[in-house]
Scaffold this motif. Structure first.
Motif, PDB file in Angstrom:
ATOM      1  N   CYS A 100       0.835  -1.205   0.000  1.00 28.21           N
ATOM      2  CA  CYS A 100       0.000   0.000   0.000  1.00 28.21           C
ATOM      3  C   CYS A 100       0.863   1.246   0.000  1.00 28.21           C
ATOM      4  CB  CYS A 100      -0.870   0.030   1.254  1.00 28.21           C
ATOM      5  SG  CYS A 100      -2.120  -1.210   1.217  1.00 28.21           S
ATOM      6  N   LYS A 101       1.962   1.190   0.736  1.00 22.68           N
ATOM      7  CA  LYS A 101       2.830   2.366   0.800  1.00 22.68           C
ATOM      8  C   LYS A 101       3.321   2.752  -0.585  1.00 22.68           C
ATOM      9  CE  LYS A 101       5.202   2.648   5.202  1.00 22.68           C
ATOM     10  NZ  LYS A 101       6.346   2.056   5.913  1.00 22.68           N
ATOM     11  N   TYR A 206      -7.646  -0.598   6.143  1.00 16.28           N
ATOM     12  CA  TYR A 206      -8.320  -1.312   7.234  1.00 16.28           C
ATOM     13  C   TYR A 206      -9.816  -1.498   6.985  1.00 16.28           C
ATOM     14  CZ  TYR A 206      -3.968  -0.352   9.677  1.00 16.28           C
ATOM     15  OH  TYR A 206      -2.634  -0.304  10.031  1.00 16.28           O
TER      16      TYR A 206
HETATM   17  C1  LIG Z   1      -2.768   3.597   7.295  1.00  9.25           C
HETATM   18  C2  LIG Z   1      -1.761   2.736   6.644  1.00  9.25           C
HETATM   19  N1  LIG Z   1      -1.537   2.863   5.328  1.00  9.25           N
HETATM   20  C3  LIG Z   1      -0.608   2.119   4.707  1.00  9.25           C
HETATM   21  C4  LIG Z   1       0.142   1.188   5.407  1.00  9.25           C
HETATM   22  C5  LIG Z   1       1.213   0.417   4.686  1.00  9.25           C
HETATM   23  O1  LIG Z   1       0.752  -0.750   4.150  1.00  9.25           O
HETATM   24  P1  LIG Z   1       1.721  -1.773   3.361  1.00  9.25           P
HETATM   25  O2  LIG Z   1       2.423  -2.579   4.391  1.00  9.25           O
HETATM   26  O3  LIG Z   1       0.820  -2.586   2.500  1.00  9.25           O
HETATM   27  O4  LIG Z   1       2.668  -0.954   2.553  1.00  9.25           O
HETATM   28  C6  LIG Z   1      -0.071   1.002   6.775  1.00  9.25           C
HETATM   29  C7  LIG Z   1       0.744   0.028   7.529  1.00  9.25           C
HETATM   30  O5  LIG Z   1       0.878   0.075   8.727  1.00  9.25           O
HETATM   31  C8  LIG Z   1      -1.055   1.800   7.411  1.00  9.25           C
HETATM   32  O6  LIG Z   1      -1.295   1.686   8.722  1.00  9.25           O
END
Ligand SMILES: Cc1ncc(COP(=O)(O)O)c(C=O)c1O
Length: 395
Positions: A100-101, A206
């Motif tokens: 996601c990041k 989430y």
């Molecule tokens: C609000 C939020 N967005 C994005 C992420 C990152 O997700 P990913 O591990 O899939 O990159 C997190 C991870 O803690 C998160 O809490």
């Protein structure tokens, strides 16, 4: 002199990792630590998902593949969003990324110009202001305060819009507060976005971990599909943190821009993990529901226990898997409470300032340990609360 580009100095790290390394150090010295600092589920992906990845590797699905993601996965994501969020999304509006990041940073790179102003929640995910600054833009916080039940202050948001504002980022359910933005908040934010012609980046990582009601995405509101980028993925809902799989849903011209960024950086997301993800979305064993049920039980047990600890106050989170605890009445700073809990009690939580100045009087605990460990953590916290009980009883 060889130098590092100045944009890097604008970035910050993540507080949880610092606590985690201190906790690991204590463990190496023979101490017992209950880990409630990282947002990493203690579940693992469902067996059919793992099998699917294994079969994909065995079948040689380990080559470069489509930059914006496998067509079959993009189709599956569109169908999944219809099924779970009632959203009408076309596969060409989806781009897959390693986490996601990564999806978030691609969207931010595609949408934010230097000098722009970007609204983000405080407390919130620390990467939003960090990456905003890294792009040469100004990060403008809006509060999520207890006096508003941790909901956004909509007048404050409206008052912070200037001609330079280009994007509002938020995360519902919110990390770290567990707030699910109310229907009214979503409608008001959508109204502001339409009125001022803004982008909305809606981080829905989430969305499945919800303790009541049905998830409402801001993208589903009138006029919002053309100005919203949804960020979601597999790390939390499917317990696949290390697989590094996320995605963005956006209008096609935004996906095209992000695709060019993919081509210029990481080329594509691994094909075999994407094959596993298709199976995860199918969720043939009902793994998501079972996981959310377990989080619900942990939430009930842990929040009730936290509220029995002198000086602690905690609303039950509406979603995600965090407990957001006000520690003001202990008379100590959150950093002091964090240190006492870790060094003396062997419980790792994070002082809320890691999520912005609005988190100053809070600690965040992740509900990512089994119920017996959470019970043990509560006992340990009760024990070390002797440090501040006198202060609480004087109030
Ligand atoms: C609000 C939020 N967005 C994005 C992420 C990152 O997700 P990913 O591990 O899939 O990159 C997190 C991870 O803690 C998160 O809490």
């Amino acid at each position: 002199m060889t130098r590092i580009a100045s944009r890097v100095s604008q970035l910050n790290g993540e507080g949880a990792l610092a606590v985690y390394s201190r906790a690991k150090q204590l463990e190496r010295a023979g101490r017992s630590v209950i880990h409630l600092e990282l947002g990493e589920p203690d579940f693992h992906p469902a067996a059919p998902t793992v099998d699917s990845l294994r079969n994909a590797v065995a079948a040689g699905r380990d080559r470069y593949c489509a930059t914006r993601g496998l067509p079959a996965l993009r189709e599956a994501i569109a169908a999944y969003l219809k099924r779970t969020r009632r959203l009408d999304v076309a596969a060409e509006q989806v781009l897959v990324a390693p986490g996601c990041k990564m999806a978030l940073s691609l969207a931010m790179m595609a949408l934010i110009e230097p000098g722009d102003e970007v609204l983000f929640p405080d407390p919130g995910f620390p990467i939003y202001p960090s990456f905003t600054r890294g792009l040469g833009a100004t990060a403008v916080p809006f509060g999520l305060e207890e006096k508003n039940q941790l909901q956004p202050d909509l007048d404050q948001i409206a008052a912070k819009i200037t001609p330079r504002t280009s994007v509002i980022i938020f995360n519902s359910p919110n990390n770290p507060t567990g707030t699910v933005f109310s229907a009214r908040a979503l409608e008001k934010i959508a109204e502001v976005a339409r009125k001022h012609d803004l982008w909305v980046i809606s981080d829905e990582i989430y969305a499945r971990i919800l303790f009541a009601g049905e998830y409402q995405s801001i993208r589903g509101l009138p006029g919002m599909a053309e100005r919203t980028v949804i960020i979601d993925g597999f790390s939390k809902s499917f317990a696949m943190t290390g697989w590094r799989l996320g995605y963005a849903v956006a209008p096609v011209h935004v996906i095209d821009a992000m695709d060019l960024l993919v081509l210029n950086t990481f080329t594509c997301t691994a094909e075999f993990t994407q094959m596993g993800a298709i199976e995860a979305l199918r969720d043939s064993t009902g793994a998501v529901e079972a996981m959310v049920e377990e989080y619900r039980k942990r939430r009930e047990l842990f929040v009730a226990g936290l509220n029995r600890i002198p000086g602690f106050r905690c609303q039950a989170p509406q979603g995600a898997f965090y407990a957001w605890v006000n520690i003001e009445e202990t008379g100590l700073s959150a950093e002091e409470v964090q240190a006492i809990l870790l060094e003396e009690g062997g419980v790792a939580g994070i002082a809320g300032a890691a999520f912005g100045p609005g988190g100053k009087n809070y600690l965040r605990f992740s509900l990512v340990s089994a119920r017996n460990l959470l019970e043990d953590a509560l006992e340990r916290m009760q024990r070390v609360s002797l440090h501040w009980r006198a202060a609480v009883s004087q109030q």
